[in-house]
Design a protein around this motif. Structure first.
Motif, PDB file in Angstrom:
ATOM      1  N   UNK A 295       0.828  -1.200   0.000  1.00  0.00           N
ATOM      2  CA  UNK A 295       0.000   0.000   0.000  1.00  0.00           C
ATOM      3  C   UNK A 295       0.868   1.259   0.000  1.00  0.00           C
ATOM      4  N   UNK A 296       1.917   1.254   0.812  1.00  0.00           N
ATOM      5  CA  UNK A 296       2.826   2.403   0.841  1.00  0.00           C
ATOM      6  C   UNK A 296       3.429   2.627  -0.542  1.00  0.00           C
ATOM      7  N   UNK A 297       3.844   1.549  -1.192  1.00  0.00           N
ATOM      8  CA  UNK A 297       4.470   1.654  -2.509  1.00  0.00           C
ATOM      9  C   UNK A 297       3.532   2.283  -3.525  1.00  0.00           C
ATOM     10  N   UNK A 298       2.248   2.007  -3.396  1.00  0.00           N
ATOM     11  CA  UNK A 298       1.277   2.521  -4.365  1.00  0.00           C
ATOM     12  C   UNK A 298       0.884   3.966  -4.105  1.00  0.00           C
ATOM     13  N   UNK A 299       0.761   4.349  -2.811  1.00  0.00           N
ATOM     14  CA  UNK A 299       0.108   5.628  -2.524  1.00  0.00           C
ATOM     15  C   UNK A 299       0.993   6.711  -1.888  1.00  0.00           C
ATOM     16  N   UNK A 300       2.078   6.354  -1.230  1.00  0.00           N
ATOM     17  CA  UNK A 300       2.819   7.390  -0.517  1.00  0.00           C
ATOM     18  C   UNK A 300       3.491   8.374  -1.472  1.00  0.00           C
ATOM     19  N   UNK A 301       3.993   7.863  -2.599  1.00  0.00           N
ATOM     20  CA  UNK A 301       4.577   8.758  -3.594  1.00  0.00           C
ATOM     21  C   UNK A 301       3.501   9.664  -4.190  1.00  0.00           C
ATOM     22  N   UNK A 302       2.299   9.125  -4.382  1.00  0.00           N
ATOM     23  CA  UNK A 302       1.192   9.946  -4.874  1.00  0.00           C
ATOM     24  C   UNK A 302       0.890  11.071  -3.891  1.00  0.00           C
ATOM     25  N   UNK A 303       0.944  10.768  -2.604  1.00  0.00           N
ATOM     26  CA  UNK A 303       0.689  11.790  -1.584  1.00  0.00           C
ATOM     27  C   UNK A 303       1.742  12.881  -1.660  1.00  0.00           C
ATOM     28  N   UNK A 304       2.994  12.495  -1.817  1.00  0.00           N
ATOM     29  CA  UNK A 304       4.086  13.466  -1.913  1.00  0.00           C
ATOM     30  C   UNK A 304       3.905  14.366  -3.135  1.00  0.00           C
ATOM     31  N   UNK A 305       3.593  13.756  -4.267  1.00  0.00           N
ATOM     32  CA  UNK A 305       3.433  14.529  -5.499  1.00  0.00           C
ATOM     33  C   UNK A 305       2.207  15.424  -5.462  1.00  0.00           C
ATOM     34  N   UNK A 306       1.227  15.059  -4.627  1.00  0.00           N
ATOM     35  CA  UNK A 306       0.024  15.883  -4.484  1.00  0.00           C
ATOM     36  C   UNK A 306       0.265  17.072  -3.564  1.00  0.00           C
ATOM     37  N   UNK A 307       1.420  17.128  -2.926  1.00  0.00           N
ATOM     38  CA  UNK A 307       1.751  18.251  -2.067  1.00  0.00           C
ATOM     39  C   UNK A 307       1.568  17.999  -0.582  1.00  0.00           C
ATOM     40  N   UNK A 308       1.211  16.754  -0.217  1.00  0.00           N
ATOM     41  CA  UNK A 308       1.100  16.421   1.207  1.00  0.00           C
ATOM     42  C   UNK A 308       2.488  16.519   1.821  1.00  0.00           C
ATOM     43  N   UNK A 309       2.578  17.122   2.987  1.00  0.00           N
ATOM     44  CA  UNK A 309       3.877  17.337   3.634  1.00  0.00           C
ATOM     45  C   UNK A 309       4.286  16.085   4.402  1.00  0.00           C
ATOM     46  N   UNK A 310       5.392  15.509   4.002  1.00  0.00           N
ATOM     47  CA  UNK A 310       5.870  14.257   4.586  1.00  0.00           C
ATOM     48  C   UNK A 310       7.115  14.490   5.425  1.00  0.00           C
ATOM     49  N   UNK A 311       7.134  13.901   6.609  1.00  0.00           N
ATOM     50  CA  UNK A 311       8.301  13.973   7.472  1.00  0.00           C
ATOM     51  C   UNK A 311       9.146  12.721   7.358  1.00  0.00           C
ATOM     52  N   UNK A 312      10.289  12.743   8.038  1.00  0.00           N
ATOM     53  CA  UNK A 312      11.238  11.623   7.993  1.00  0.00           C
ATOM     54  C   UNK A 312      11.242  10.938   9.355  1.00  0.00           C
ATOM     55  N   UNK A 313      10.742   9.712   9.411  1.00  0.00           N
ATOM     56  CA  UNK A 313      10.722   8.962  10.663  1.00  0.00           C
ATOM     57  C   UNK A 313      10.978   7.502  10.404  1.00  0.00           C
ATOM     58  N   UNK A 314      11.539   6.792  11.377  1.00  0.00           N
ATOM     59  CA  UNK A 314      11.922   5.397  11.169  1.00  0.00           C
ATOM     60  C   UNK A 314      11.122   4.410  12.008  1.00  0.00           C
ATOM     61  N   UNK A 315      10.806   4.776  13.259  1.00  0.00           N
ATOM     62  CA  UNK A 315      10.162   3.864  14.207  1.00  0.00           C
ATOM     63  C   UNK A 315      10.999   2.605  14.432  1.00  0.00           C
ATOM     64  N   UNK A 316      12.302   2.726  14.256  1.00  0.00           N
ATOM     65  CA  UNK A 316      13.184   1.561  14.329  1.00  0.00           C
ATOM     66  C   UNK A 316      13.438   1.136  15.770  1.00  0.00           C
ATOM     67  N   UNK A 317      13.561  -0.169  15.976  1.00  0.00           N
ATOM     68  CA  UNK A 317      14.086  -0.642  17.257  1.00  0.00           C
ATOM     69  C   UNK A 317      15.604  -0.518  17.216  1.00  0.00           C
ATOM     70  N   UNK A 318      16.212  -0.521  18.386  1.00  0.00           N
ATOM     71  CA  UNK A 318      17.650  -0.241  18.458  1.00  0.00           C
ATOM     72  C   UNK A 318      18.490  -1.279  17.706  1.00  0.00           C
ATOM     73  N   UNK A 319      18.095  -2.540  17.763  1.00  0.00           N
ATOM     74  CA  UNK A 319      18.856  -3.588  17.080  1.00  0.00           C
ATOM     75  C   UNK A 319      18.880  -3.320  15.579  1.00  0.00           C
ATOM     76  N   UNK A 320      17.711  -3.043  15.000  1.00  0.00           N
ATOM     77  CA  UNK A 320      17.626  -2.777  13.564  1.00  0.00           C
ATOM     78  C   UNK A 320      18.373  -1.496  13.210  1.00  0.00           C
ATOM     79  N   UNK A 321      18.215  -0.467  14.047  1.00  0.00           N
ATOM     80  CA  UNK A 321      18.866   0.828  13.792  1.00  0.00           C
ATOM     81  C   UNK A 321      20.374   0.669  13.695  1.00  0.00           C
ATOM     82  N   UNK A 322      20.968  -0.119  14.579  1.00  0.00           N
ATOM     83  CA  UNK A 322      22.430  -0.263  14.613  1.00  0.00           C
ATOM     84  C   UNK A 322      22.958  -1.263  13.588  1.00  0.00           C
ATOM     85  N   UNK A 323      22.205  -2.326  13.350  1.00  0.00           N
ATOM     86  CA  UNK A 323      22.691  -3.355  12.429  1.00  0.00           C
ATOM     87  C   UNK A 323      22.488  -2.973  10.969  1.00  0.00           C
ATOM     88  N   UNK A 324      21.507  -2.100  10.724  1.00  0.00           N
ATOM     89  CA  UNK A 324      21.201  -1.710   9.344  1.00  0.00           C
ATOM     90  C   UNK A 324      21.123  -0.186   9.233  1.00  0.00           C
TER      91      UNK A 324
END
Length: 336
Positions: A295-324
């Protein structure tokens, strides 16, 4: 104020407006009053009372921001979070904050931690007691009664009455929170929860939003589903976290209400669950991530191109954040 010169910096051409970077060219960056004054070719001679730091060809870039993280989200195993003591919570949060700083993040927004951990760390960092990033902090995750809440223990603060919304906001502000976090839909990580389902009423959302505005702040709503996204837009919620099931109707509603509500996609967490990068993603989380990434792949870019203001967030757990490291970049590219 004393001048600081960073010598022999490798620069990123897209971020050097006013200074043309030639291939393999290094530069000297002059900083005064905490701002870049000028960029000069490497090897420039400097005189006077200045501090010089030789970067020795390392890359210079602005500090990054993570607008959706949790200081206590150090593992995908929610039971460890549930039963962790306040002292252990603090120690692990301090370590996680340093991990962020080491990875180039100079500002983070804590979107809910047990024991008001984000507020505590924000103040400790600001005082210079310990080293860490700048922090914009909420308190607990305020939530209606919903399946899976009990799995997160002290992270969640439950209320179910419109009349209590104003009190909840005031309690958060009294505790020193910068903004108010609220769970508007089910969560991907909640056992028995439905990420697409709205778990609160519009009246509760509106009461929270109005009360937060009165206090000079806003509500950040955890919200995956379409119905919740549209309700958040209508209630003029400050930011919608995740917005996994955004679609054309949601985009139209956000724009119709003045495009006041920011969207903070957190593609990394869904991508890491889909790929089971840590090797311990529960099966139900993996199944949910398949649909969410599609769903994100289909619509999030459409939202960006439509002018919706998008922020940068990860919601990562610490293990994932450090390993990747940098996984949000990879995940967003994979999502188009």
């Amino acid at each position: 104020m004393k001048t600081l010169v960073l010598k022999n910096c490798r620069l990123i051409p897209y971020l050097t407006e006013g200074f043309v970077v030639q291939e393999n060219q290094l530069a000297d960056v002059v900083i005064e009053d905490k701002r870049i004054k000028t960029i000069l070719p490497a090897g420039t001679a400097f005189e006077g009372d200045i501090d010089i730091l030789d970067v020795k060809g390392d890359t210079l870039m602005p500090g990054m921001l993570d607008l959706h993280m949790h200081f206590d989200f150090t593992t995908m195993d929610v039971l460890q979070i549930k039963y962790r003591s306040a002292v252990k919570e603090l120690v692990e949060g301090i370590e996680y904050g340093f991990d962020y700083l080491r990875s180039g993040y100079t500002t983070v927004r804590d979107c809910g931690s047990a024991f008001n951990l984000g507020v505590t760390l924000r103040d400790m960092y600001a005082k210079g007691t310990i080293m860490g990033p700048r922090v914009i902090a909420s308190g607990h995750c305020n939530t209606p009664t919903a399946p899976g809440n009990a799995e997160f223990g002290p992270l969640y603060k439950v209320f179910d009455d419109v009349a209590d919304a104003r009190k909840i906001v005031r309690e958060d502000i009294e505790a020193g929170c910068d903004f108010v976090k609220y769970m508007a839909t089910g969560a991907v990580m909640n056992i028995g929860g439905d990420p697409g389902a709205m778990i609160c009423s519009f009246e509760e959302l509106k009461a929270l939003s109005d009360a937060a505005k009165e206090q000079g702040t806003y509500v950040a709503a955890h919200c995956h589903g379409k119905k919740g996204i549209m309700a958040c837009a209508e209630a003029e919620i400050g930011s919608i976290e995740h917005a996994s099931y955004i679609d054309d109707a949601c985009i139209e509603t956000l724009l119709a209400h003045g495009n006041q509500t920011f969207i903070v996609p957190t593609v990394e967490i869904a991508y890491s669950m889909l790929k089971d990068l840590t090797g311990n993603t529960p099966a139900f989380m993996h199944e949910r991530s398949i649909e969410i990434m599609e769903h994100i792949s289909e619509y999030m870019t459409k939202a960006y191109r439509a002018g919706i203001r998008l922020g940068w967030g990860t919601d990562a757990d610490r293990v994932t954040f450090n390993e990747f490291p940098g996984l949000e970049f990879i995940a967003r590219k994979a999502a188009g």
